[in-house]
Design a protein around this motif. Structure first.
Motif, PDB file in Angstrom:
ATOM      1  N   ARG A 138      -4.699   3.592 113.983  1.00 15.09           N
ATOM      2  CA  ARG A 138      -3.267   3.857 114.124  1.00 15.09           C
ATOM      3  C   ARG A 138      -2.638   4.222 112.771  1.00 15.09           C
ATOM      4  N   ILE A 139      -3.043   3.525 111.717  1.00 13.73           N
ATOM      5  CA  ILE A 139      -2.503   3.800 110.382  1.00 13.73           C
ATOM      6  C   ILE A 139      -2.887   5.210 109.931  1.00 13.73           C
ATOM      7  N   ALA A 140      -4.112   5.630 110.283  1.00 14.73           N
ATOM      8  CA  ALA A 140      -4.635   6.920 109.819  1.00 14.73           C
ATOM      9  C   ALA A 140      -4.283   8.098 110.723  1.00 14.73           C
ATOM     10  N   GLU A 141      -3.780   7.806 111.933  1.00 15.26           N
ATOM     11  CA  GLU A 141      -3.572   8.851 112.951  1.00 15.26           C
ATOM     12  C   GLU A 141      -2.501   9.870 112.562  1.00 15.26           C
ATOM     13  N   LYS A 142      -2.703  11.098 113.020  1.00 15.53           N
ATOM     14  CA  LYS A 142      -1.726  12.169 112.775  1.00 15.53           C
ATOM     15  C   LYS A 142      -0.847  12.375 114.020  1.00 15.53           C
ATOM     16  N   GLU A 143       0.230  13.169 113.842  1.00 13.96           N
ATOM     17  CA  GLU A 143       1.153  13.424 114.955  1.00 13.96           C
ATOM     18  C   GLU A 143       0.434  14.054 116.147  1.00 13.96           C
ATOM     19  N   GLY A 144       1.019  13.859 117.317  1.00 11.28           N
ATOM     20  CA  GLY A 144       0.434  14.433 118.524  1.00 11.28           C
ATOM     21  C   GLY A 144      -0.462  13.471 119.281  1.00 11.28           C
ATOM     22  N   SER A 145      -0.652  12.281 118.723  1.00  9.76           N
ATOM     23  CA  SER A 145      -1.525  11.296 119.363  1.00  9.76           C
ATOM     24  C   SER A 145      -0.710  10.156 119.966  1.00  9.76           C
ATOM     25  N   LYS A 146      -1.246   9.548 121.003  1.00  8.28           N
ATOM     26  CA  LYS A 146      -0.550   8.425 121.651  1.00  8.28           C
ATOM     27  C   LYS A 146      -0.465   7.197 120.751  1.00  8.28           C
ATOM     28  N   VAL A 147      -1.408   7.062 119.805  1.00 13.98           N
ATOM     29  CA  VAL A 147      -1.384   5.864 118.941  1.00 13.98           C
ATOM     30  C   VAL A 147      -0.615   6.095 117.631  1.00 13.98           C
ATOM     31  N   TYR A 148      -0.198   7.331 117.407  1.00 14.44           N
ATOM     32  CA  TYR A 148       0.626   7.649 116.225  1.00 14.44           C
ATOM     33  C   TYR A 148       1.988   6.988 116.415  1.00 14.44           C
ATOM     34  N   GLY A 149       2.427   6.225 115.413  1.00 10.43           N
ATOM     35  CA  GLY A 149       3.687   5.501 115.591  1.00 10.43           C
ATOM     36  C   GLY A 149       4.320   5.090 114.267  1.00 10.43           C
ATOM     37  N   ILE A 150       5.125   4.037 114.318  1.00 12.36           N
ATOM     38  CA  ILE A 150       5.887   3.576 113.144  1.00 12.36           C
ATOM     39  C   ILE A 150       4.963   3.346 111.946  1.00 12.36           C
ATOM     40  N   LEU A 151       3.874   2.602 112.192  1.00 11.27           N
ATOM     41  CA  LEU A 151       2.946   2.255 111.106  1.00 11.27           C
ATOM     42  C   LEU A 151       2.325   3.504 110.483  1.00 11.27           C
ATOM     43  N   SER A 152       1.981   4.475 111.331  1.00 11.39           N
ATOM     44  CA  SER A 152       1.377   5.728 110.838  1.00 11.39           C
ATOM     45  C   SER A 152       2.354   6.469 109.926  1.00 11.39           C
ATOM     46  N   VAL A 153       3.576   6.667 110.412  1.00 12.65           N
ATOM     47  CA  VAL A 153       4.557   7.479 109.678  1.00 12.65           C
ATOM     48  C   VAL A 153       4.963   6.811 108.362  1.00 12.65           C
ATOM     49  N   LEU A 154       5.277   5.520 108.426  1.00 11.81           N
ATOM     50  CA  LEU A 154       5.748   4.841 107.213  1.00 11.81           C
ATOM     51  C   LEU A 154       4.654   4.781 106.154  1.00 11.81           C
ATOM     52  N   THR A 155       3.422   4.502 106.573  1.00  8.51           N
ATOM     53  CA  THR A 155       2.327   4.432 105.590  1.00  8.51           C
ATOM     54  C   THR A 155       2.063   5.810 104.988  1.00  8.51           C
ATOM     55  N   GLN A 156       1.987   6.822 105.849  1.00  7.36           N
ATOM     56  CA  GLN A 156       1.633   8.166 105.379  1.00  7.36           C
ATOM     57  C   GLN A 156       2.751   8.854 104.595  1.00  7.36           C
ATOM     58  N   ILE A 233      15.053  20.250 116.767  1.00  5.71           N
ATOM     59  CA  ILE A 233      14.164  19.105 116.504  1.00  5.71           C
ATOM     60  C   ILE A 233      14.445  17.944 117.473  1.00  5.71           C
ATOM     61  N   PHE A 234      15.704  17.875 117.961  1.00  7.49           N
ATOM     62  CA  PHE A 234      16.087  16.755 118.829  1.00  7.49           C
ATOM     63  C   PHE A 234      15.535  16.882 120.255  1.00  7.49           C
ATOM     64  N   ALA A 235      14.937  18.022 120.544  1.00  7.00           N
ATOM     65  CA  ALA A 235      14.301  18.195 121.865  1.00  7.00           C
ATOM     66  C   ALA A 235      12.882  17.622 121.865  1.00  7.00           C
ATOM     67  N   LYS A 236      12.408  17.224 120.687  1.00  6.39           N
ATOM     68  CA  LYS A 236      11.037  16.693 120.578  1.00  6.39           C
ATOM     69  C   LYS A 236      11.003  15.187 120.783  1.00  6.39           C
ATOM     70  N   ARG A 237       9.811  14.684 121.115  1.00  2.00           N
ATOM     71  CA  ARG A 237       9.596  13.240 121.160  1.00  2.00           C
ATOM     72  C   ARG A 237       9.025  12.812 119.805  1.00  2.00           C
ATOM     73  N   PRO A 238       9.196  11.531 119.426  1.00  3.02           N
ATOM     74  CA  PRO A 238       8.824  11.125 118.063  1.00  3.02           C
ATOM     75  C   PRO A 238       7.372  11.406 117.688  1.00  3.02           C
ATOM     76  N   GLU A 239       6.431  11.247 118.649  1.00  2.00           N
ATOM     77  CA  GLU A 239       5.025  11.435 118.253  1.00  2.00           C
ATOM     78  C   GLU A 239       4.674  12.890 117.976  1.00  2.00           C
ATOM     79  N   GLN A 240       5.627  13.802 118.258  1.00  2.00           N
ATOM     80  CA  GLN A 240       5.388  15.219 117.973  1.00  2.00           C
ATOM     81  C   GLN A 240       5.763  15.592 116.535  1.00  2.00           C
ATOM     82  N   LEU A 241       6.451  14.688 115.843  1.00  2.00           N
ATOM     83  CA  LEU A 241       6.932  14.995 114.492  1.00  2.00           C
ATOM     84  C   LEU A 241       5.937  14.550 113.425  1.00  2.00           C
ATOM     85  N   SER A 242       5.661  15.439 112.484  1.00  2.00           N
ATOM     86  CA  SER A 242       4.843  15.063 111.328  1.00  2.00           C
ATOM     87  C   SER A 242       5.684  14.185 110.401  1.00  2.00           C
TER      88      SER A 242
END
Length: 258
Positions: A138-156, A233-242
């Motif tokens: 999850r920490i290493a995951e990139k956008e577009g994945s179901k496990v990409y989330g808060i931890l991924s974005v903040l760490t990366q 950008i507001f038409a997207k869901r969060p996991e779609q954003l890099s």
């Protein structure tokens, strides 16, 4: 004498020497001279860290493990901290020195260890450790994945993340019920964000709290102007954003509030 693993501390002692050496070798030693190992237990990883050119310190909450380390690693005695990593002030122990973090982390506090590292990113140029595989991914995951989330974005946002290798349950005593994964975080050169960091955290967390909704709906609570909410950008869901798109989004929100 050996230390009994304590369930309430989430202890699973690594017993595979080769994997311990691989984890120790994952630290590059670039940009720091001090290393802090979290939860050394009986020192299977510590032993290999002590062979490196940097100075190794350890922090351990379990008094039985501390006694074991003092008895078996005499050259480490003055660098053993009996405390909880989540509660310490790094400056009190290391001053302004840069210090790398490493460890076979207890699963129950592993994400908190990452958040504590992010809080102290100015002092932690590198971080290498073993997590439950699912958390490491999850920490290493990139956008577009179901496990990409808060931890991924903040760490990366602040660190480059590499998933290094997977570790089976059989190399631990007692064996956990799941695989583990080792990752390395290397601090970015430009780790100071070009936007307000608190606002960035708030945007990321608010967006992912309702991850199935578009940002137009999930960020309603932030009282954005109608004009801004028409941005594509507001038409997207969060996991779609890099990560960069989250930084750009925060910048737009910042300007909108002026």
């Amino acid at each position: 004498m050996s230390v009994k693993a304590k369930k309430h501390l989430g202890q699973h002692f690594l017993k595979d020497e080769l994997i311990a050496q691989q984890i120790a070798d994952s630290l590059t030693g670039k940009g720091y001279e001090k290393v802090l190992e979290i939860g050394p237990g009986m020192g299977v990883l510590t032993k290999y860290l002590l062979q490196k050119k940097f100075t190794t310190h350890v922090i351990e909450i379990d008094t039985e493990s501390v006694e074991y380390l003092k008895a078996h690693y005499l050259n480490l005695t003055n660098r053993i901290i009996l405390n909880n990593f989540l509660k310490i002030n790094l400056f009190e122990y290391f001053g302004n020195n840069q210090v790398a973090i490493i460890g076979n982390f207890p699963y129950n506090i592993s994400t908190q260890i990452v958040f504590k590292t992010l809080e102290n990113k100015h002092q932690i140029p590198e971080f290498s450790g073993m997590f439950q595989k699912e958390v490491a991914k999850r920490i290493a995951e990139k956008e577009g994945s179901k496990v990409y989330g808060i931890l991924s974005v903040l760490t990366q946002a602040f660190y480059n993340v590499e998933y290094l290798f997977t570790v089976p349950p059989t190399v631990f005593n007692p064996p956990p019920k799941v695989d583990s994964g080792v990752i390395r975080l290397t601090r970015k050169e430009n780790y100071i964000l070009p936007v307000n960091e608190k606002l960035f955290y708030r945007v990321v967390k608010t967006a992912f709290q309702q991850r199935r909704k578009t940002l137009r709906n999930s960020l309603k609570i932030m009282n954005l102007s109608n004009n801004l909410r028409e941005d594509s950008i507001f038409a997207k869901r969060p996991e779609q954003l890099s990560v960069q798109e989250f930084i750009n989004l925060t910048s737009k929100i910042e300007k909108d509030a002026v």
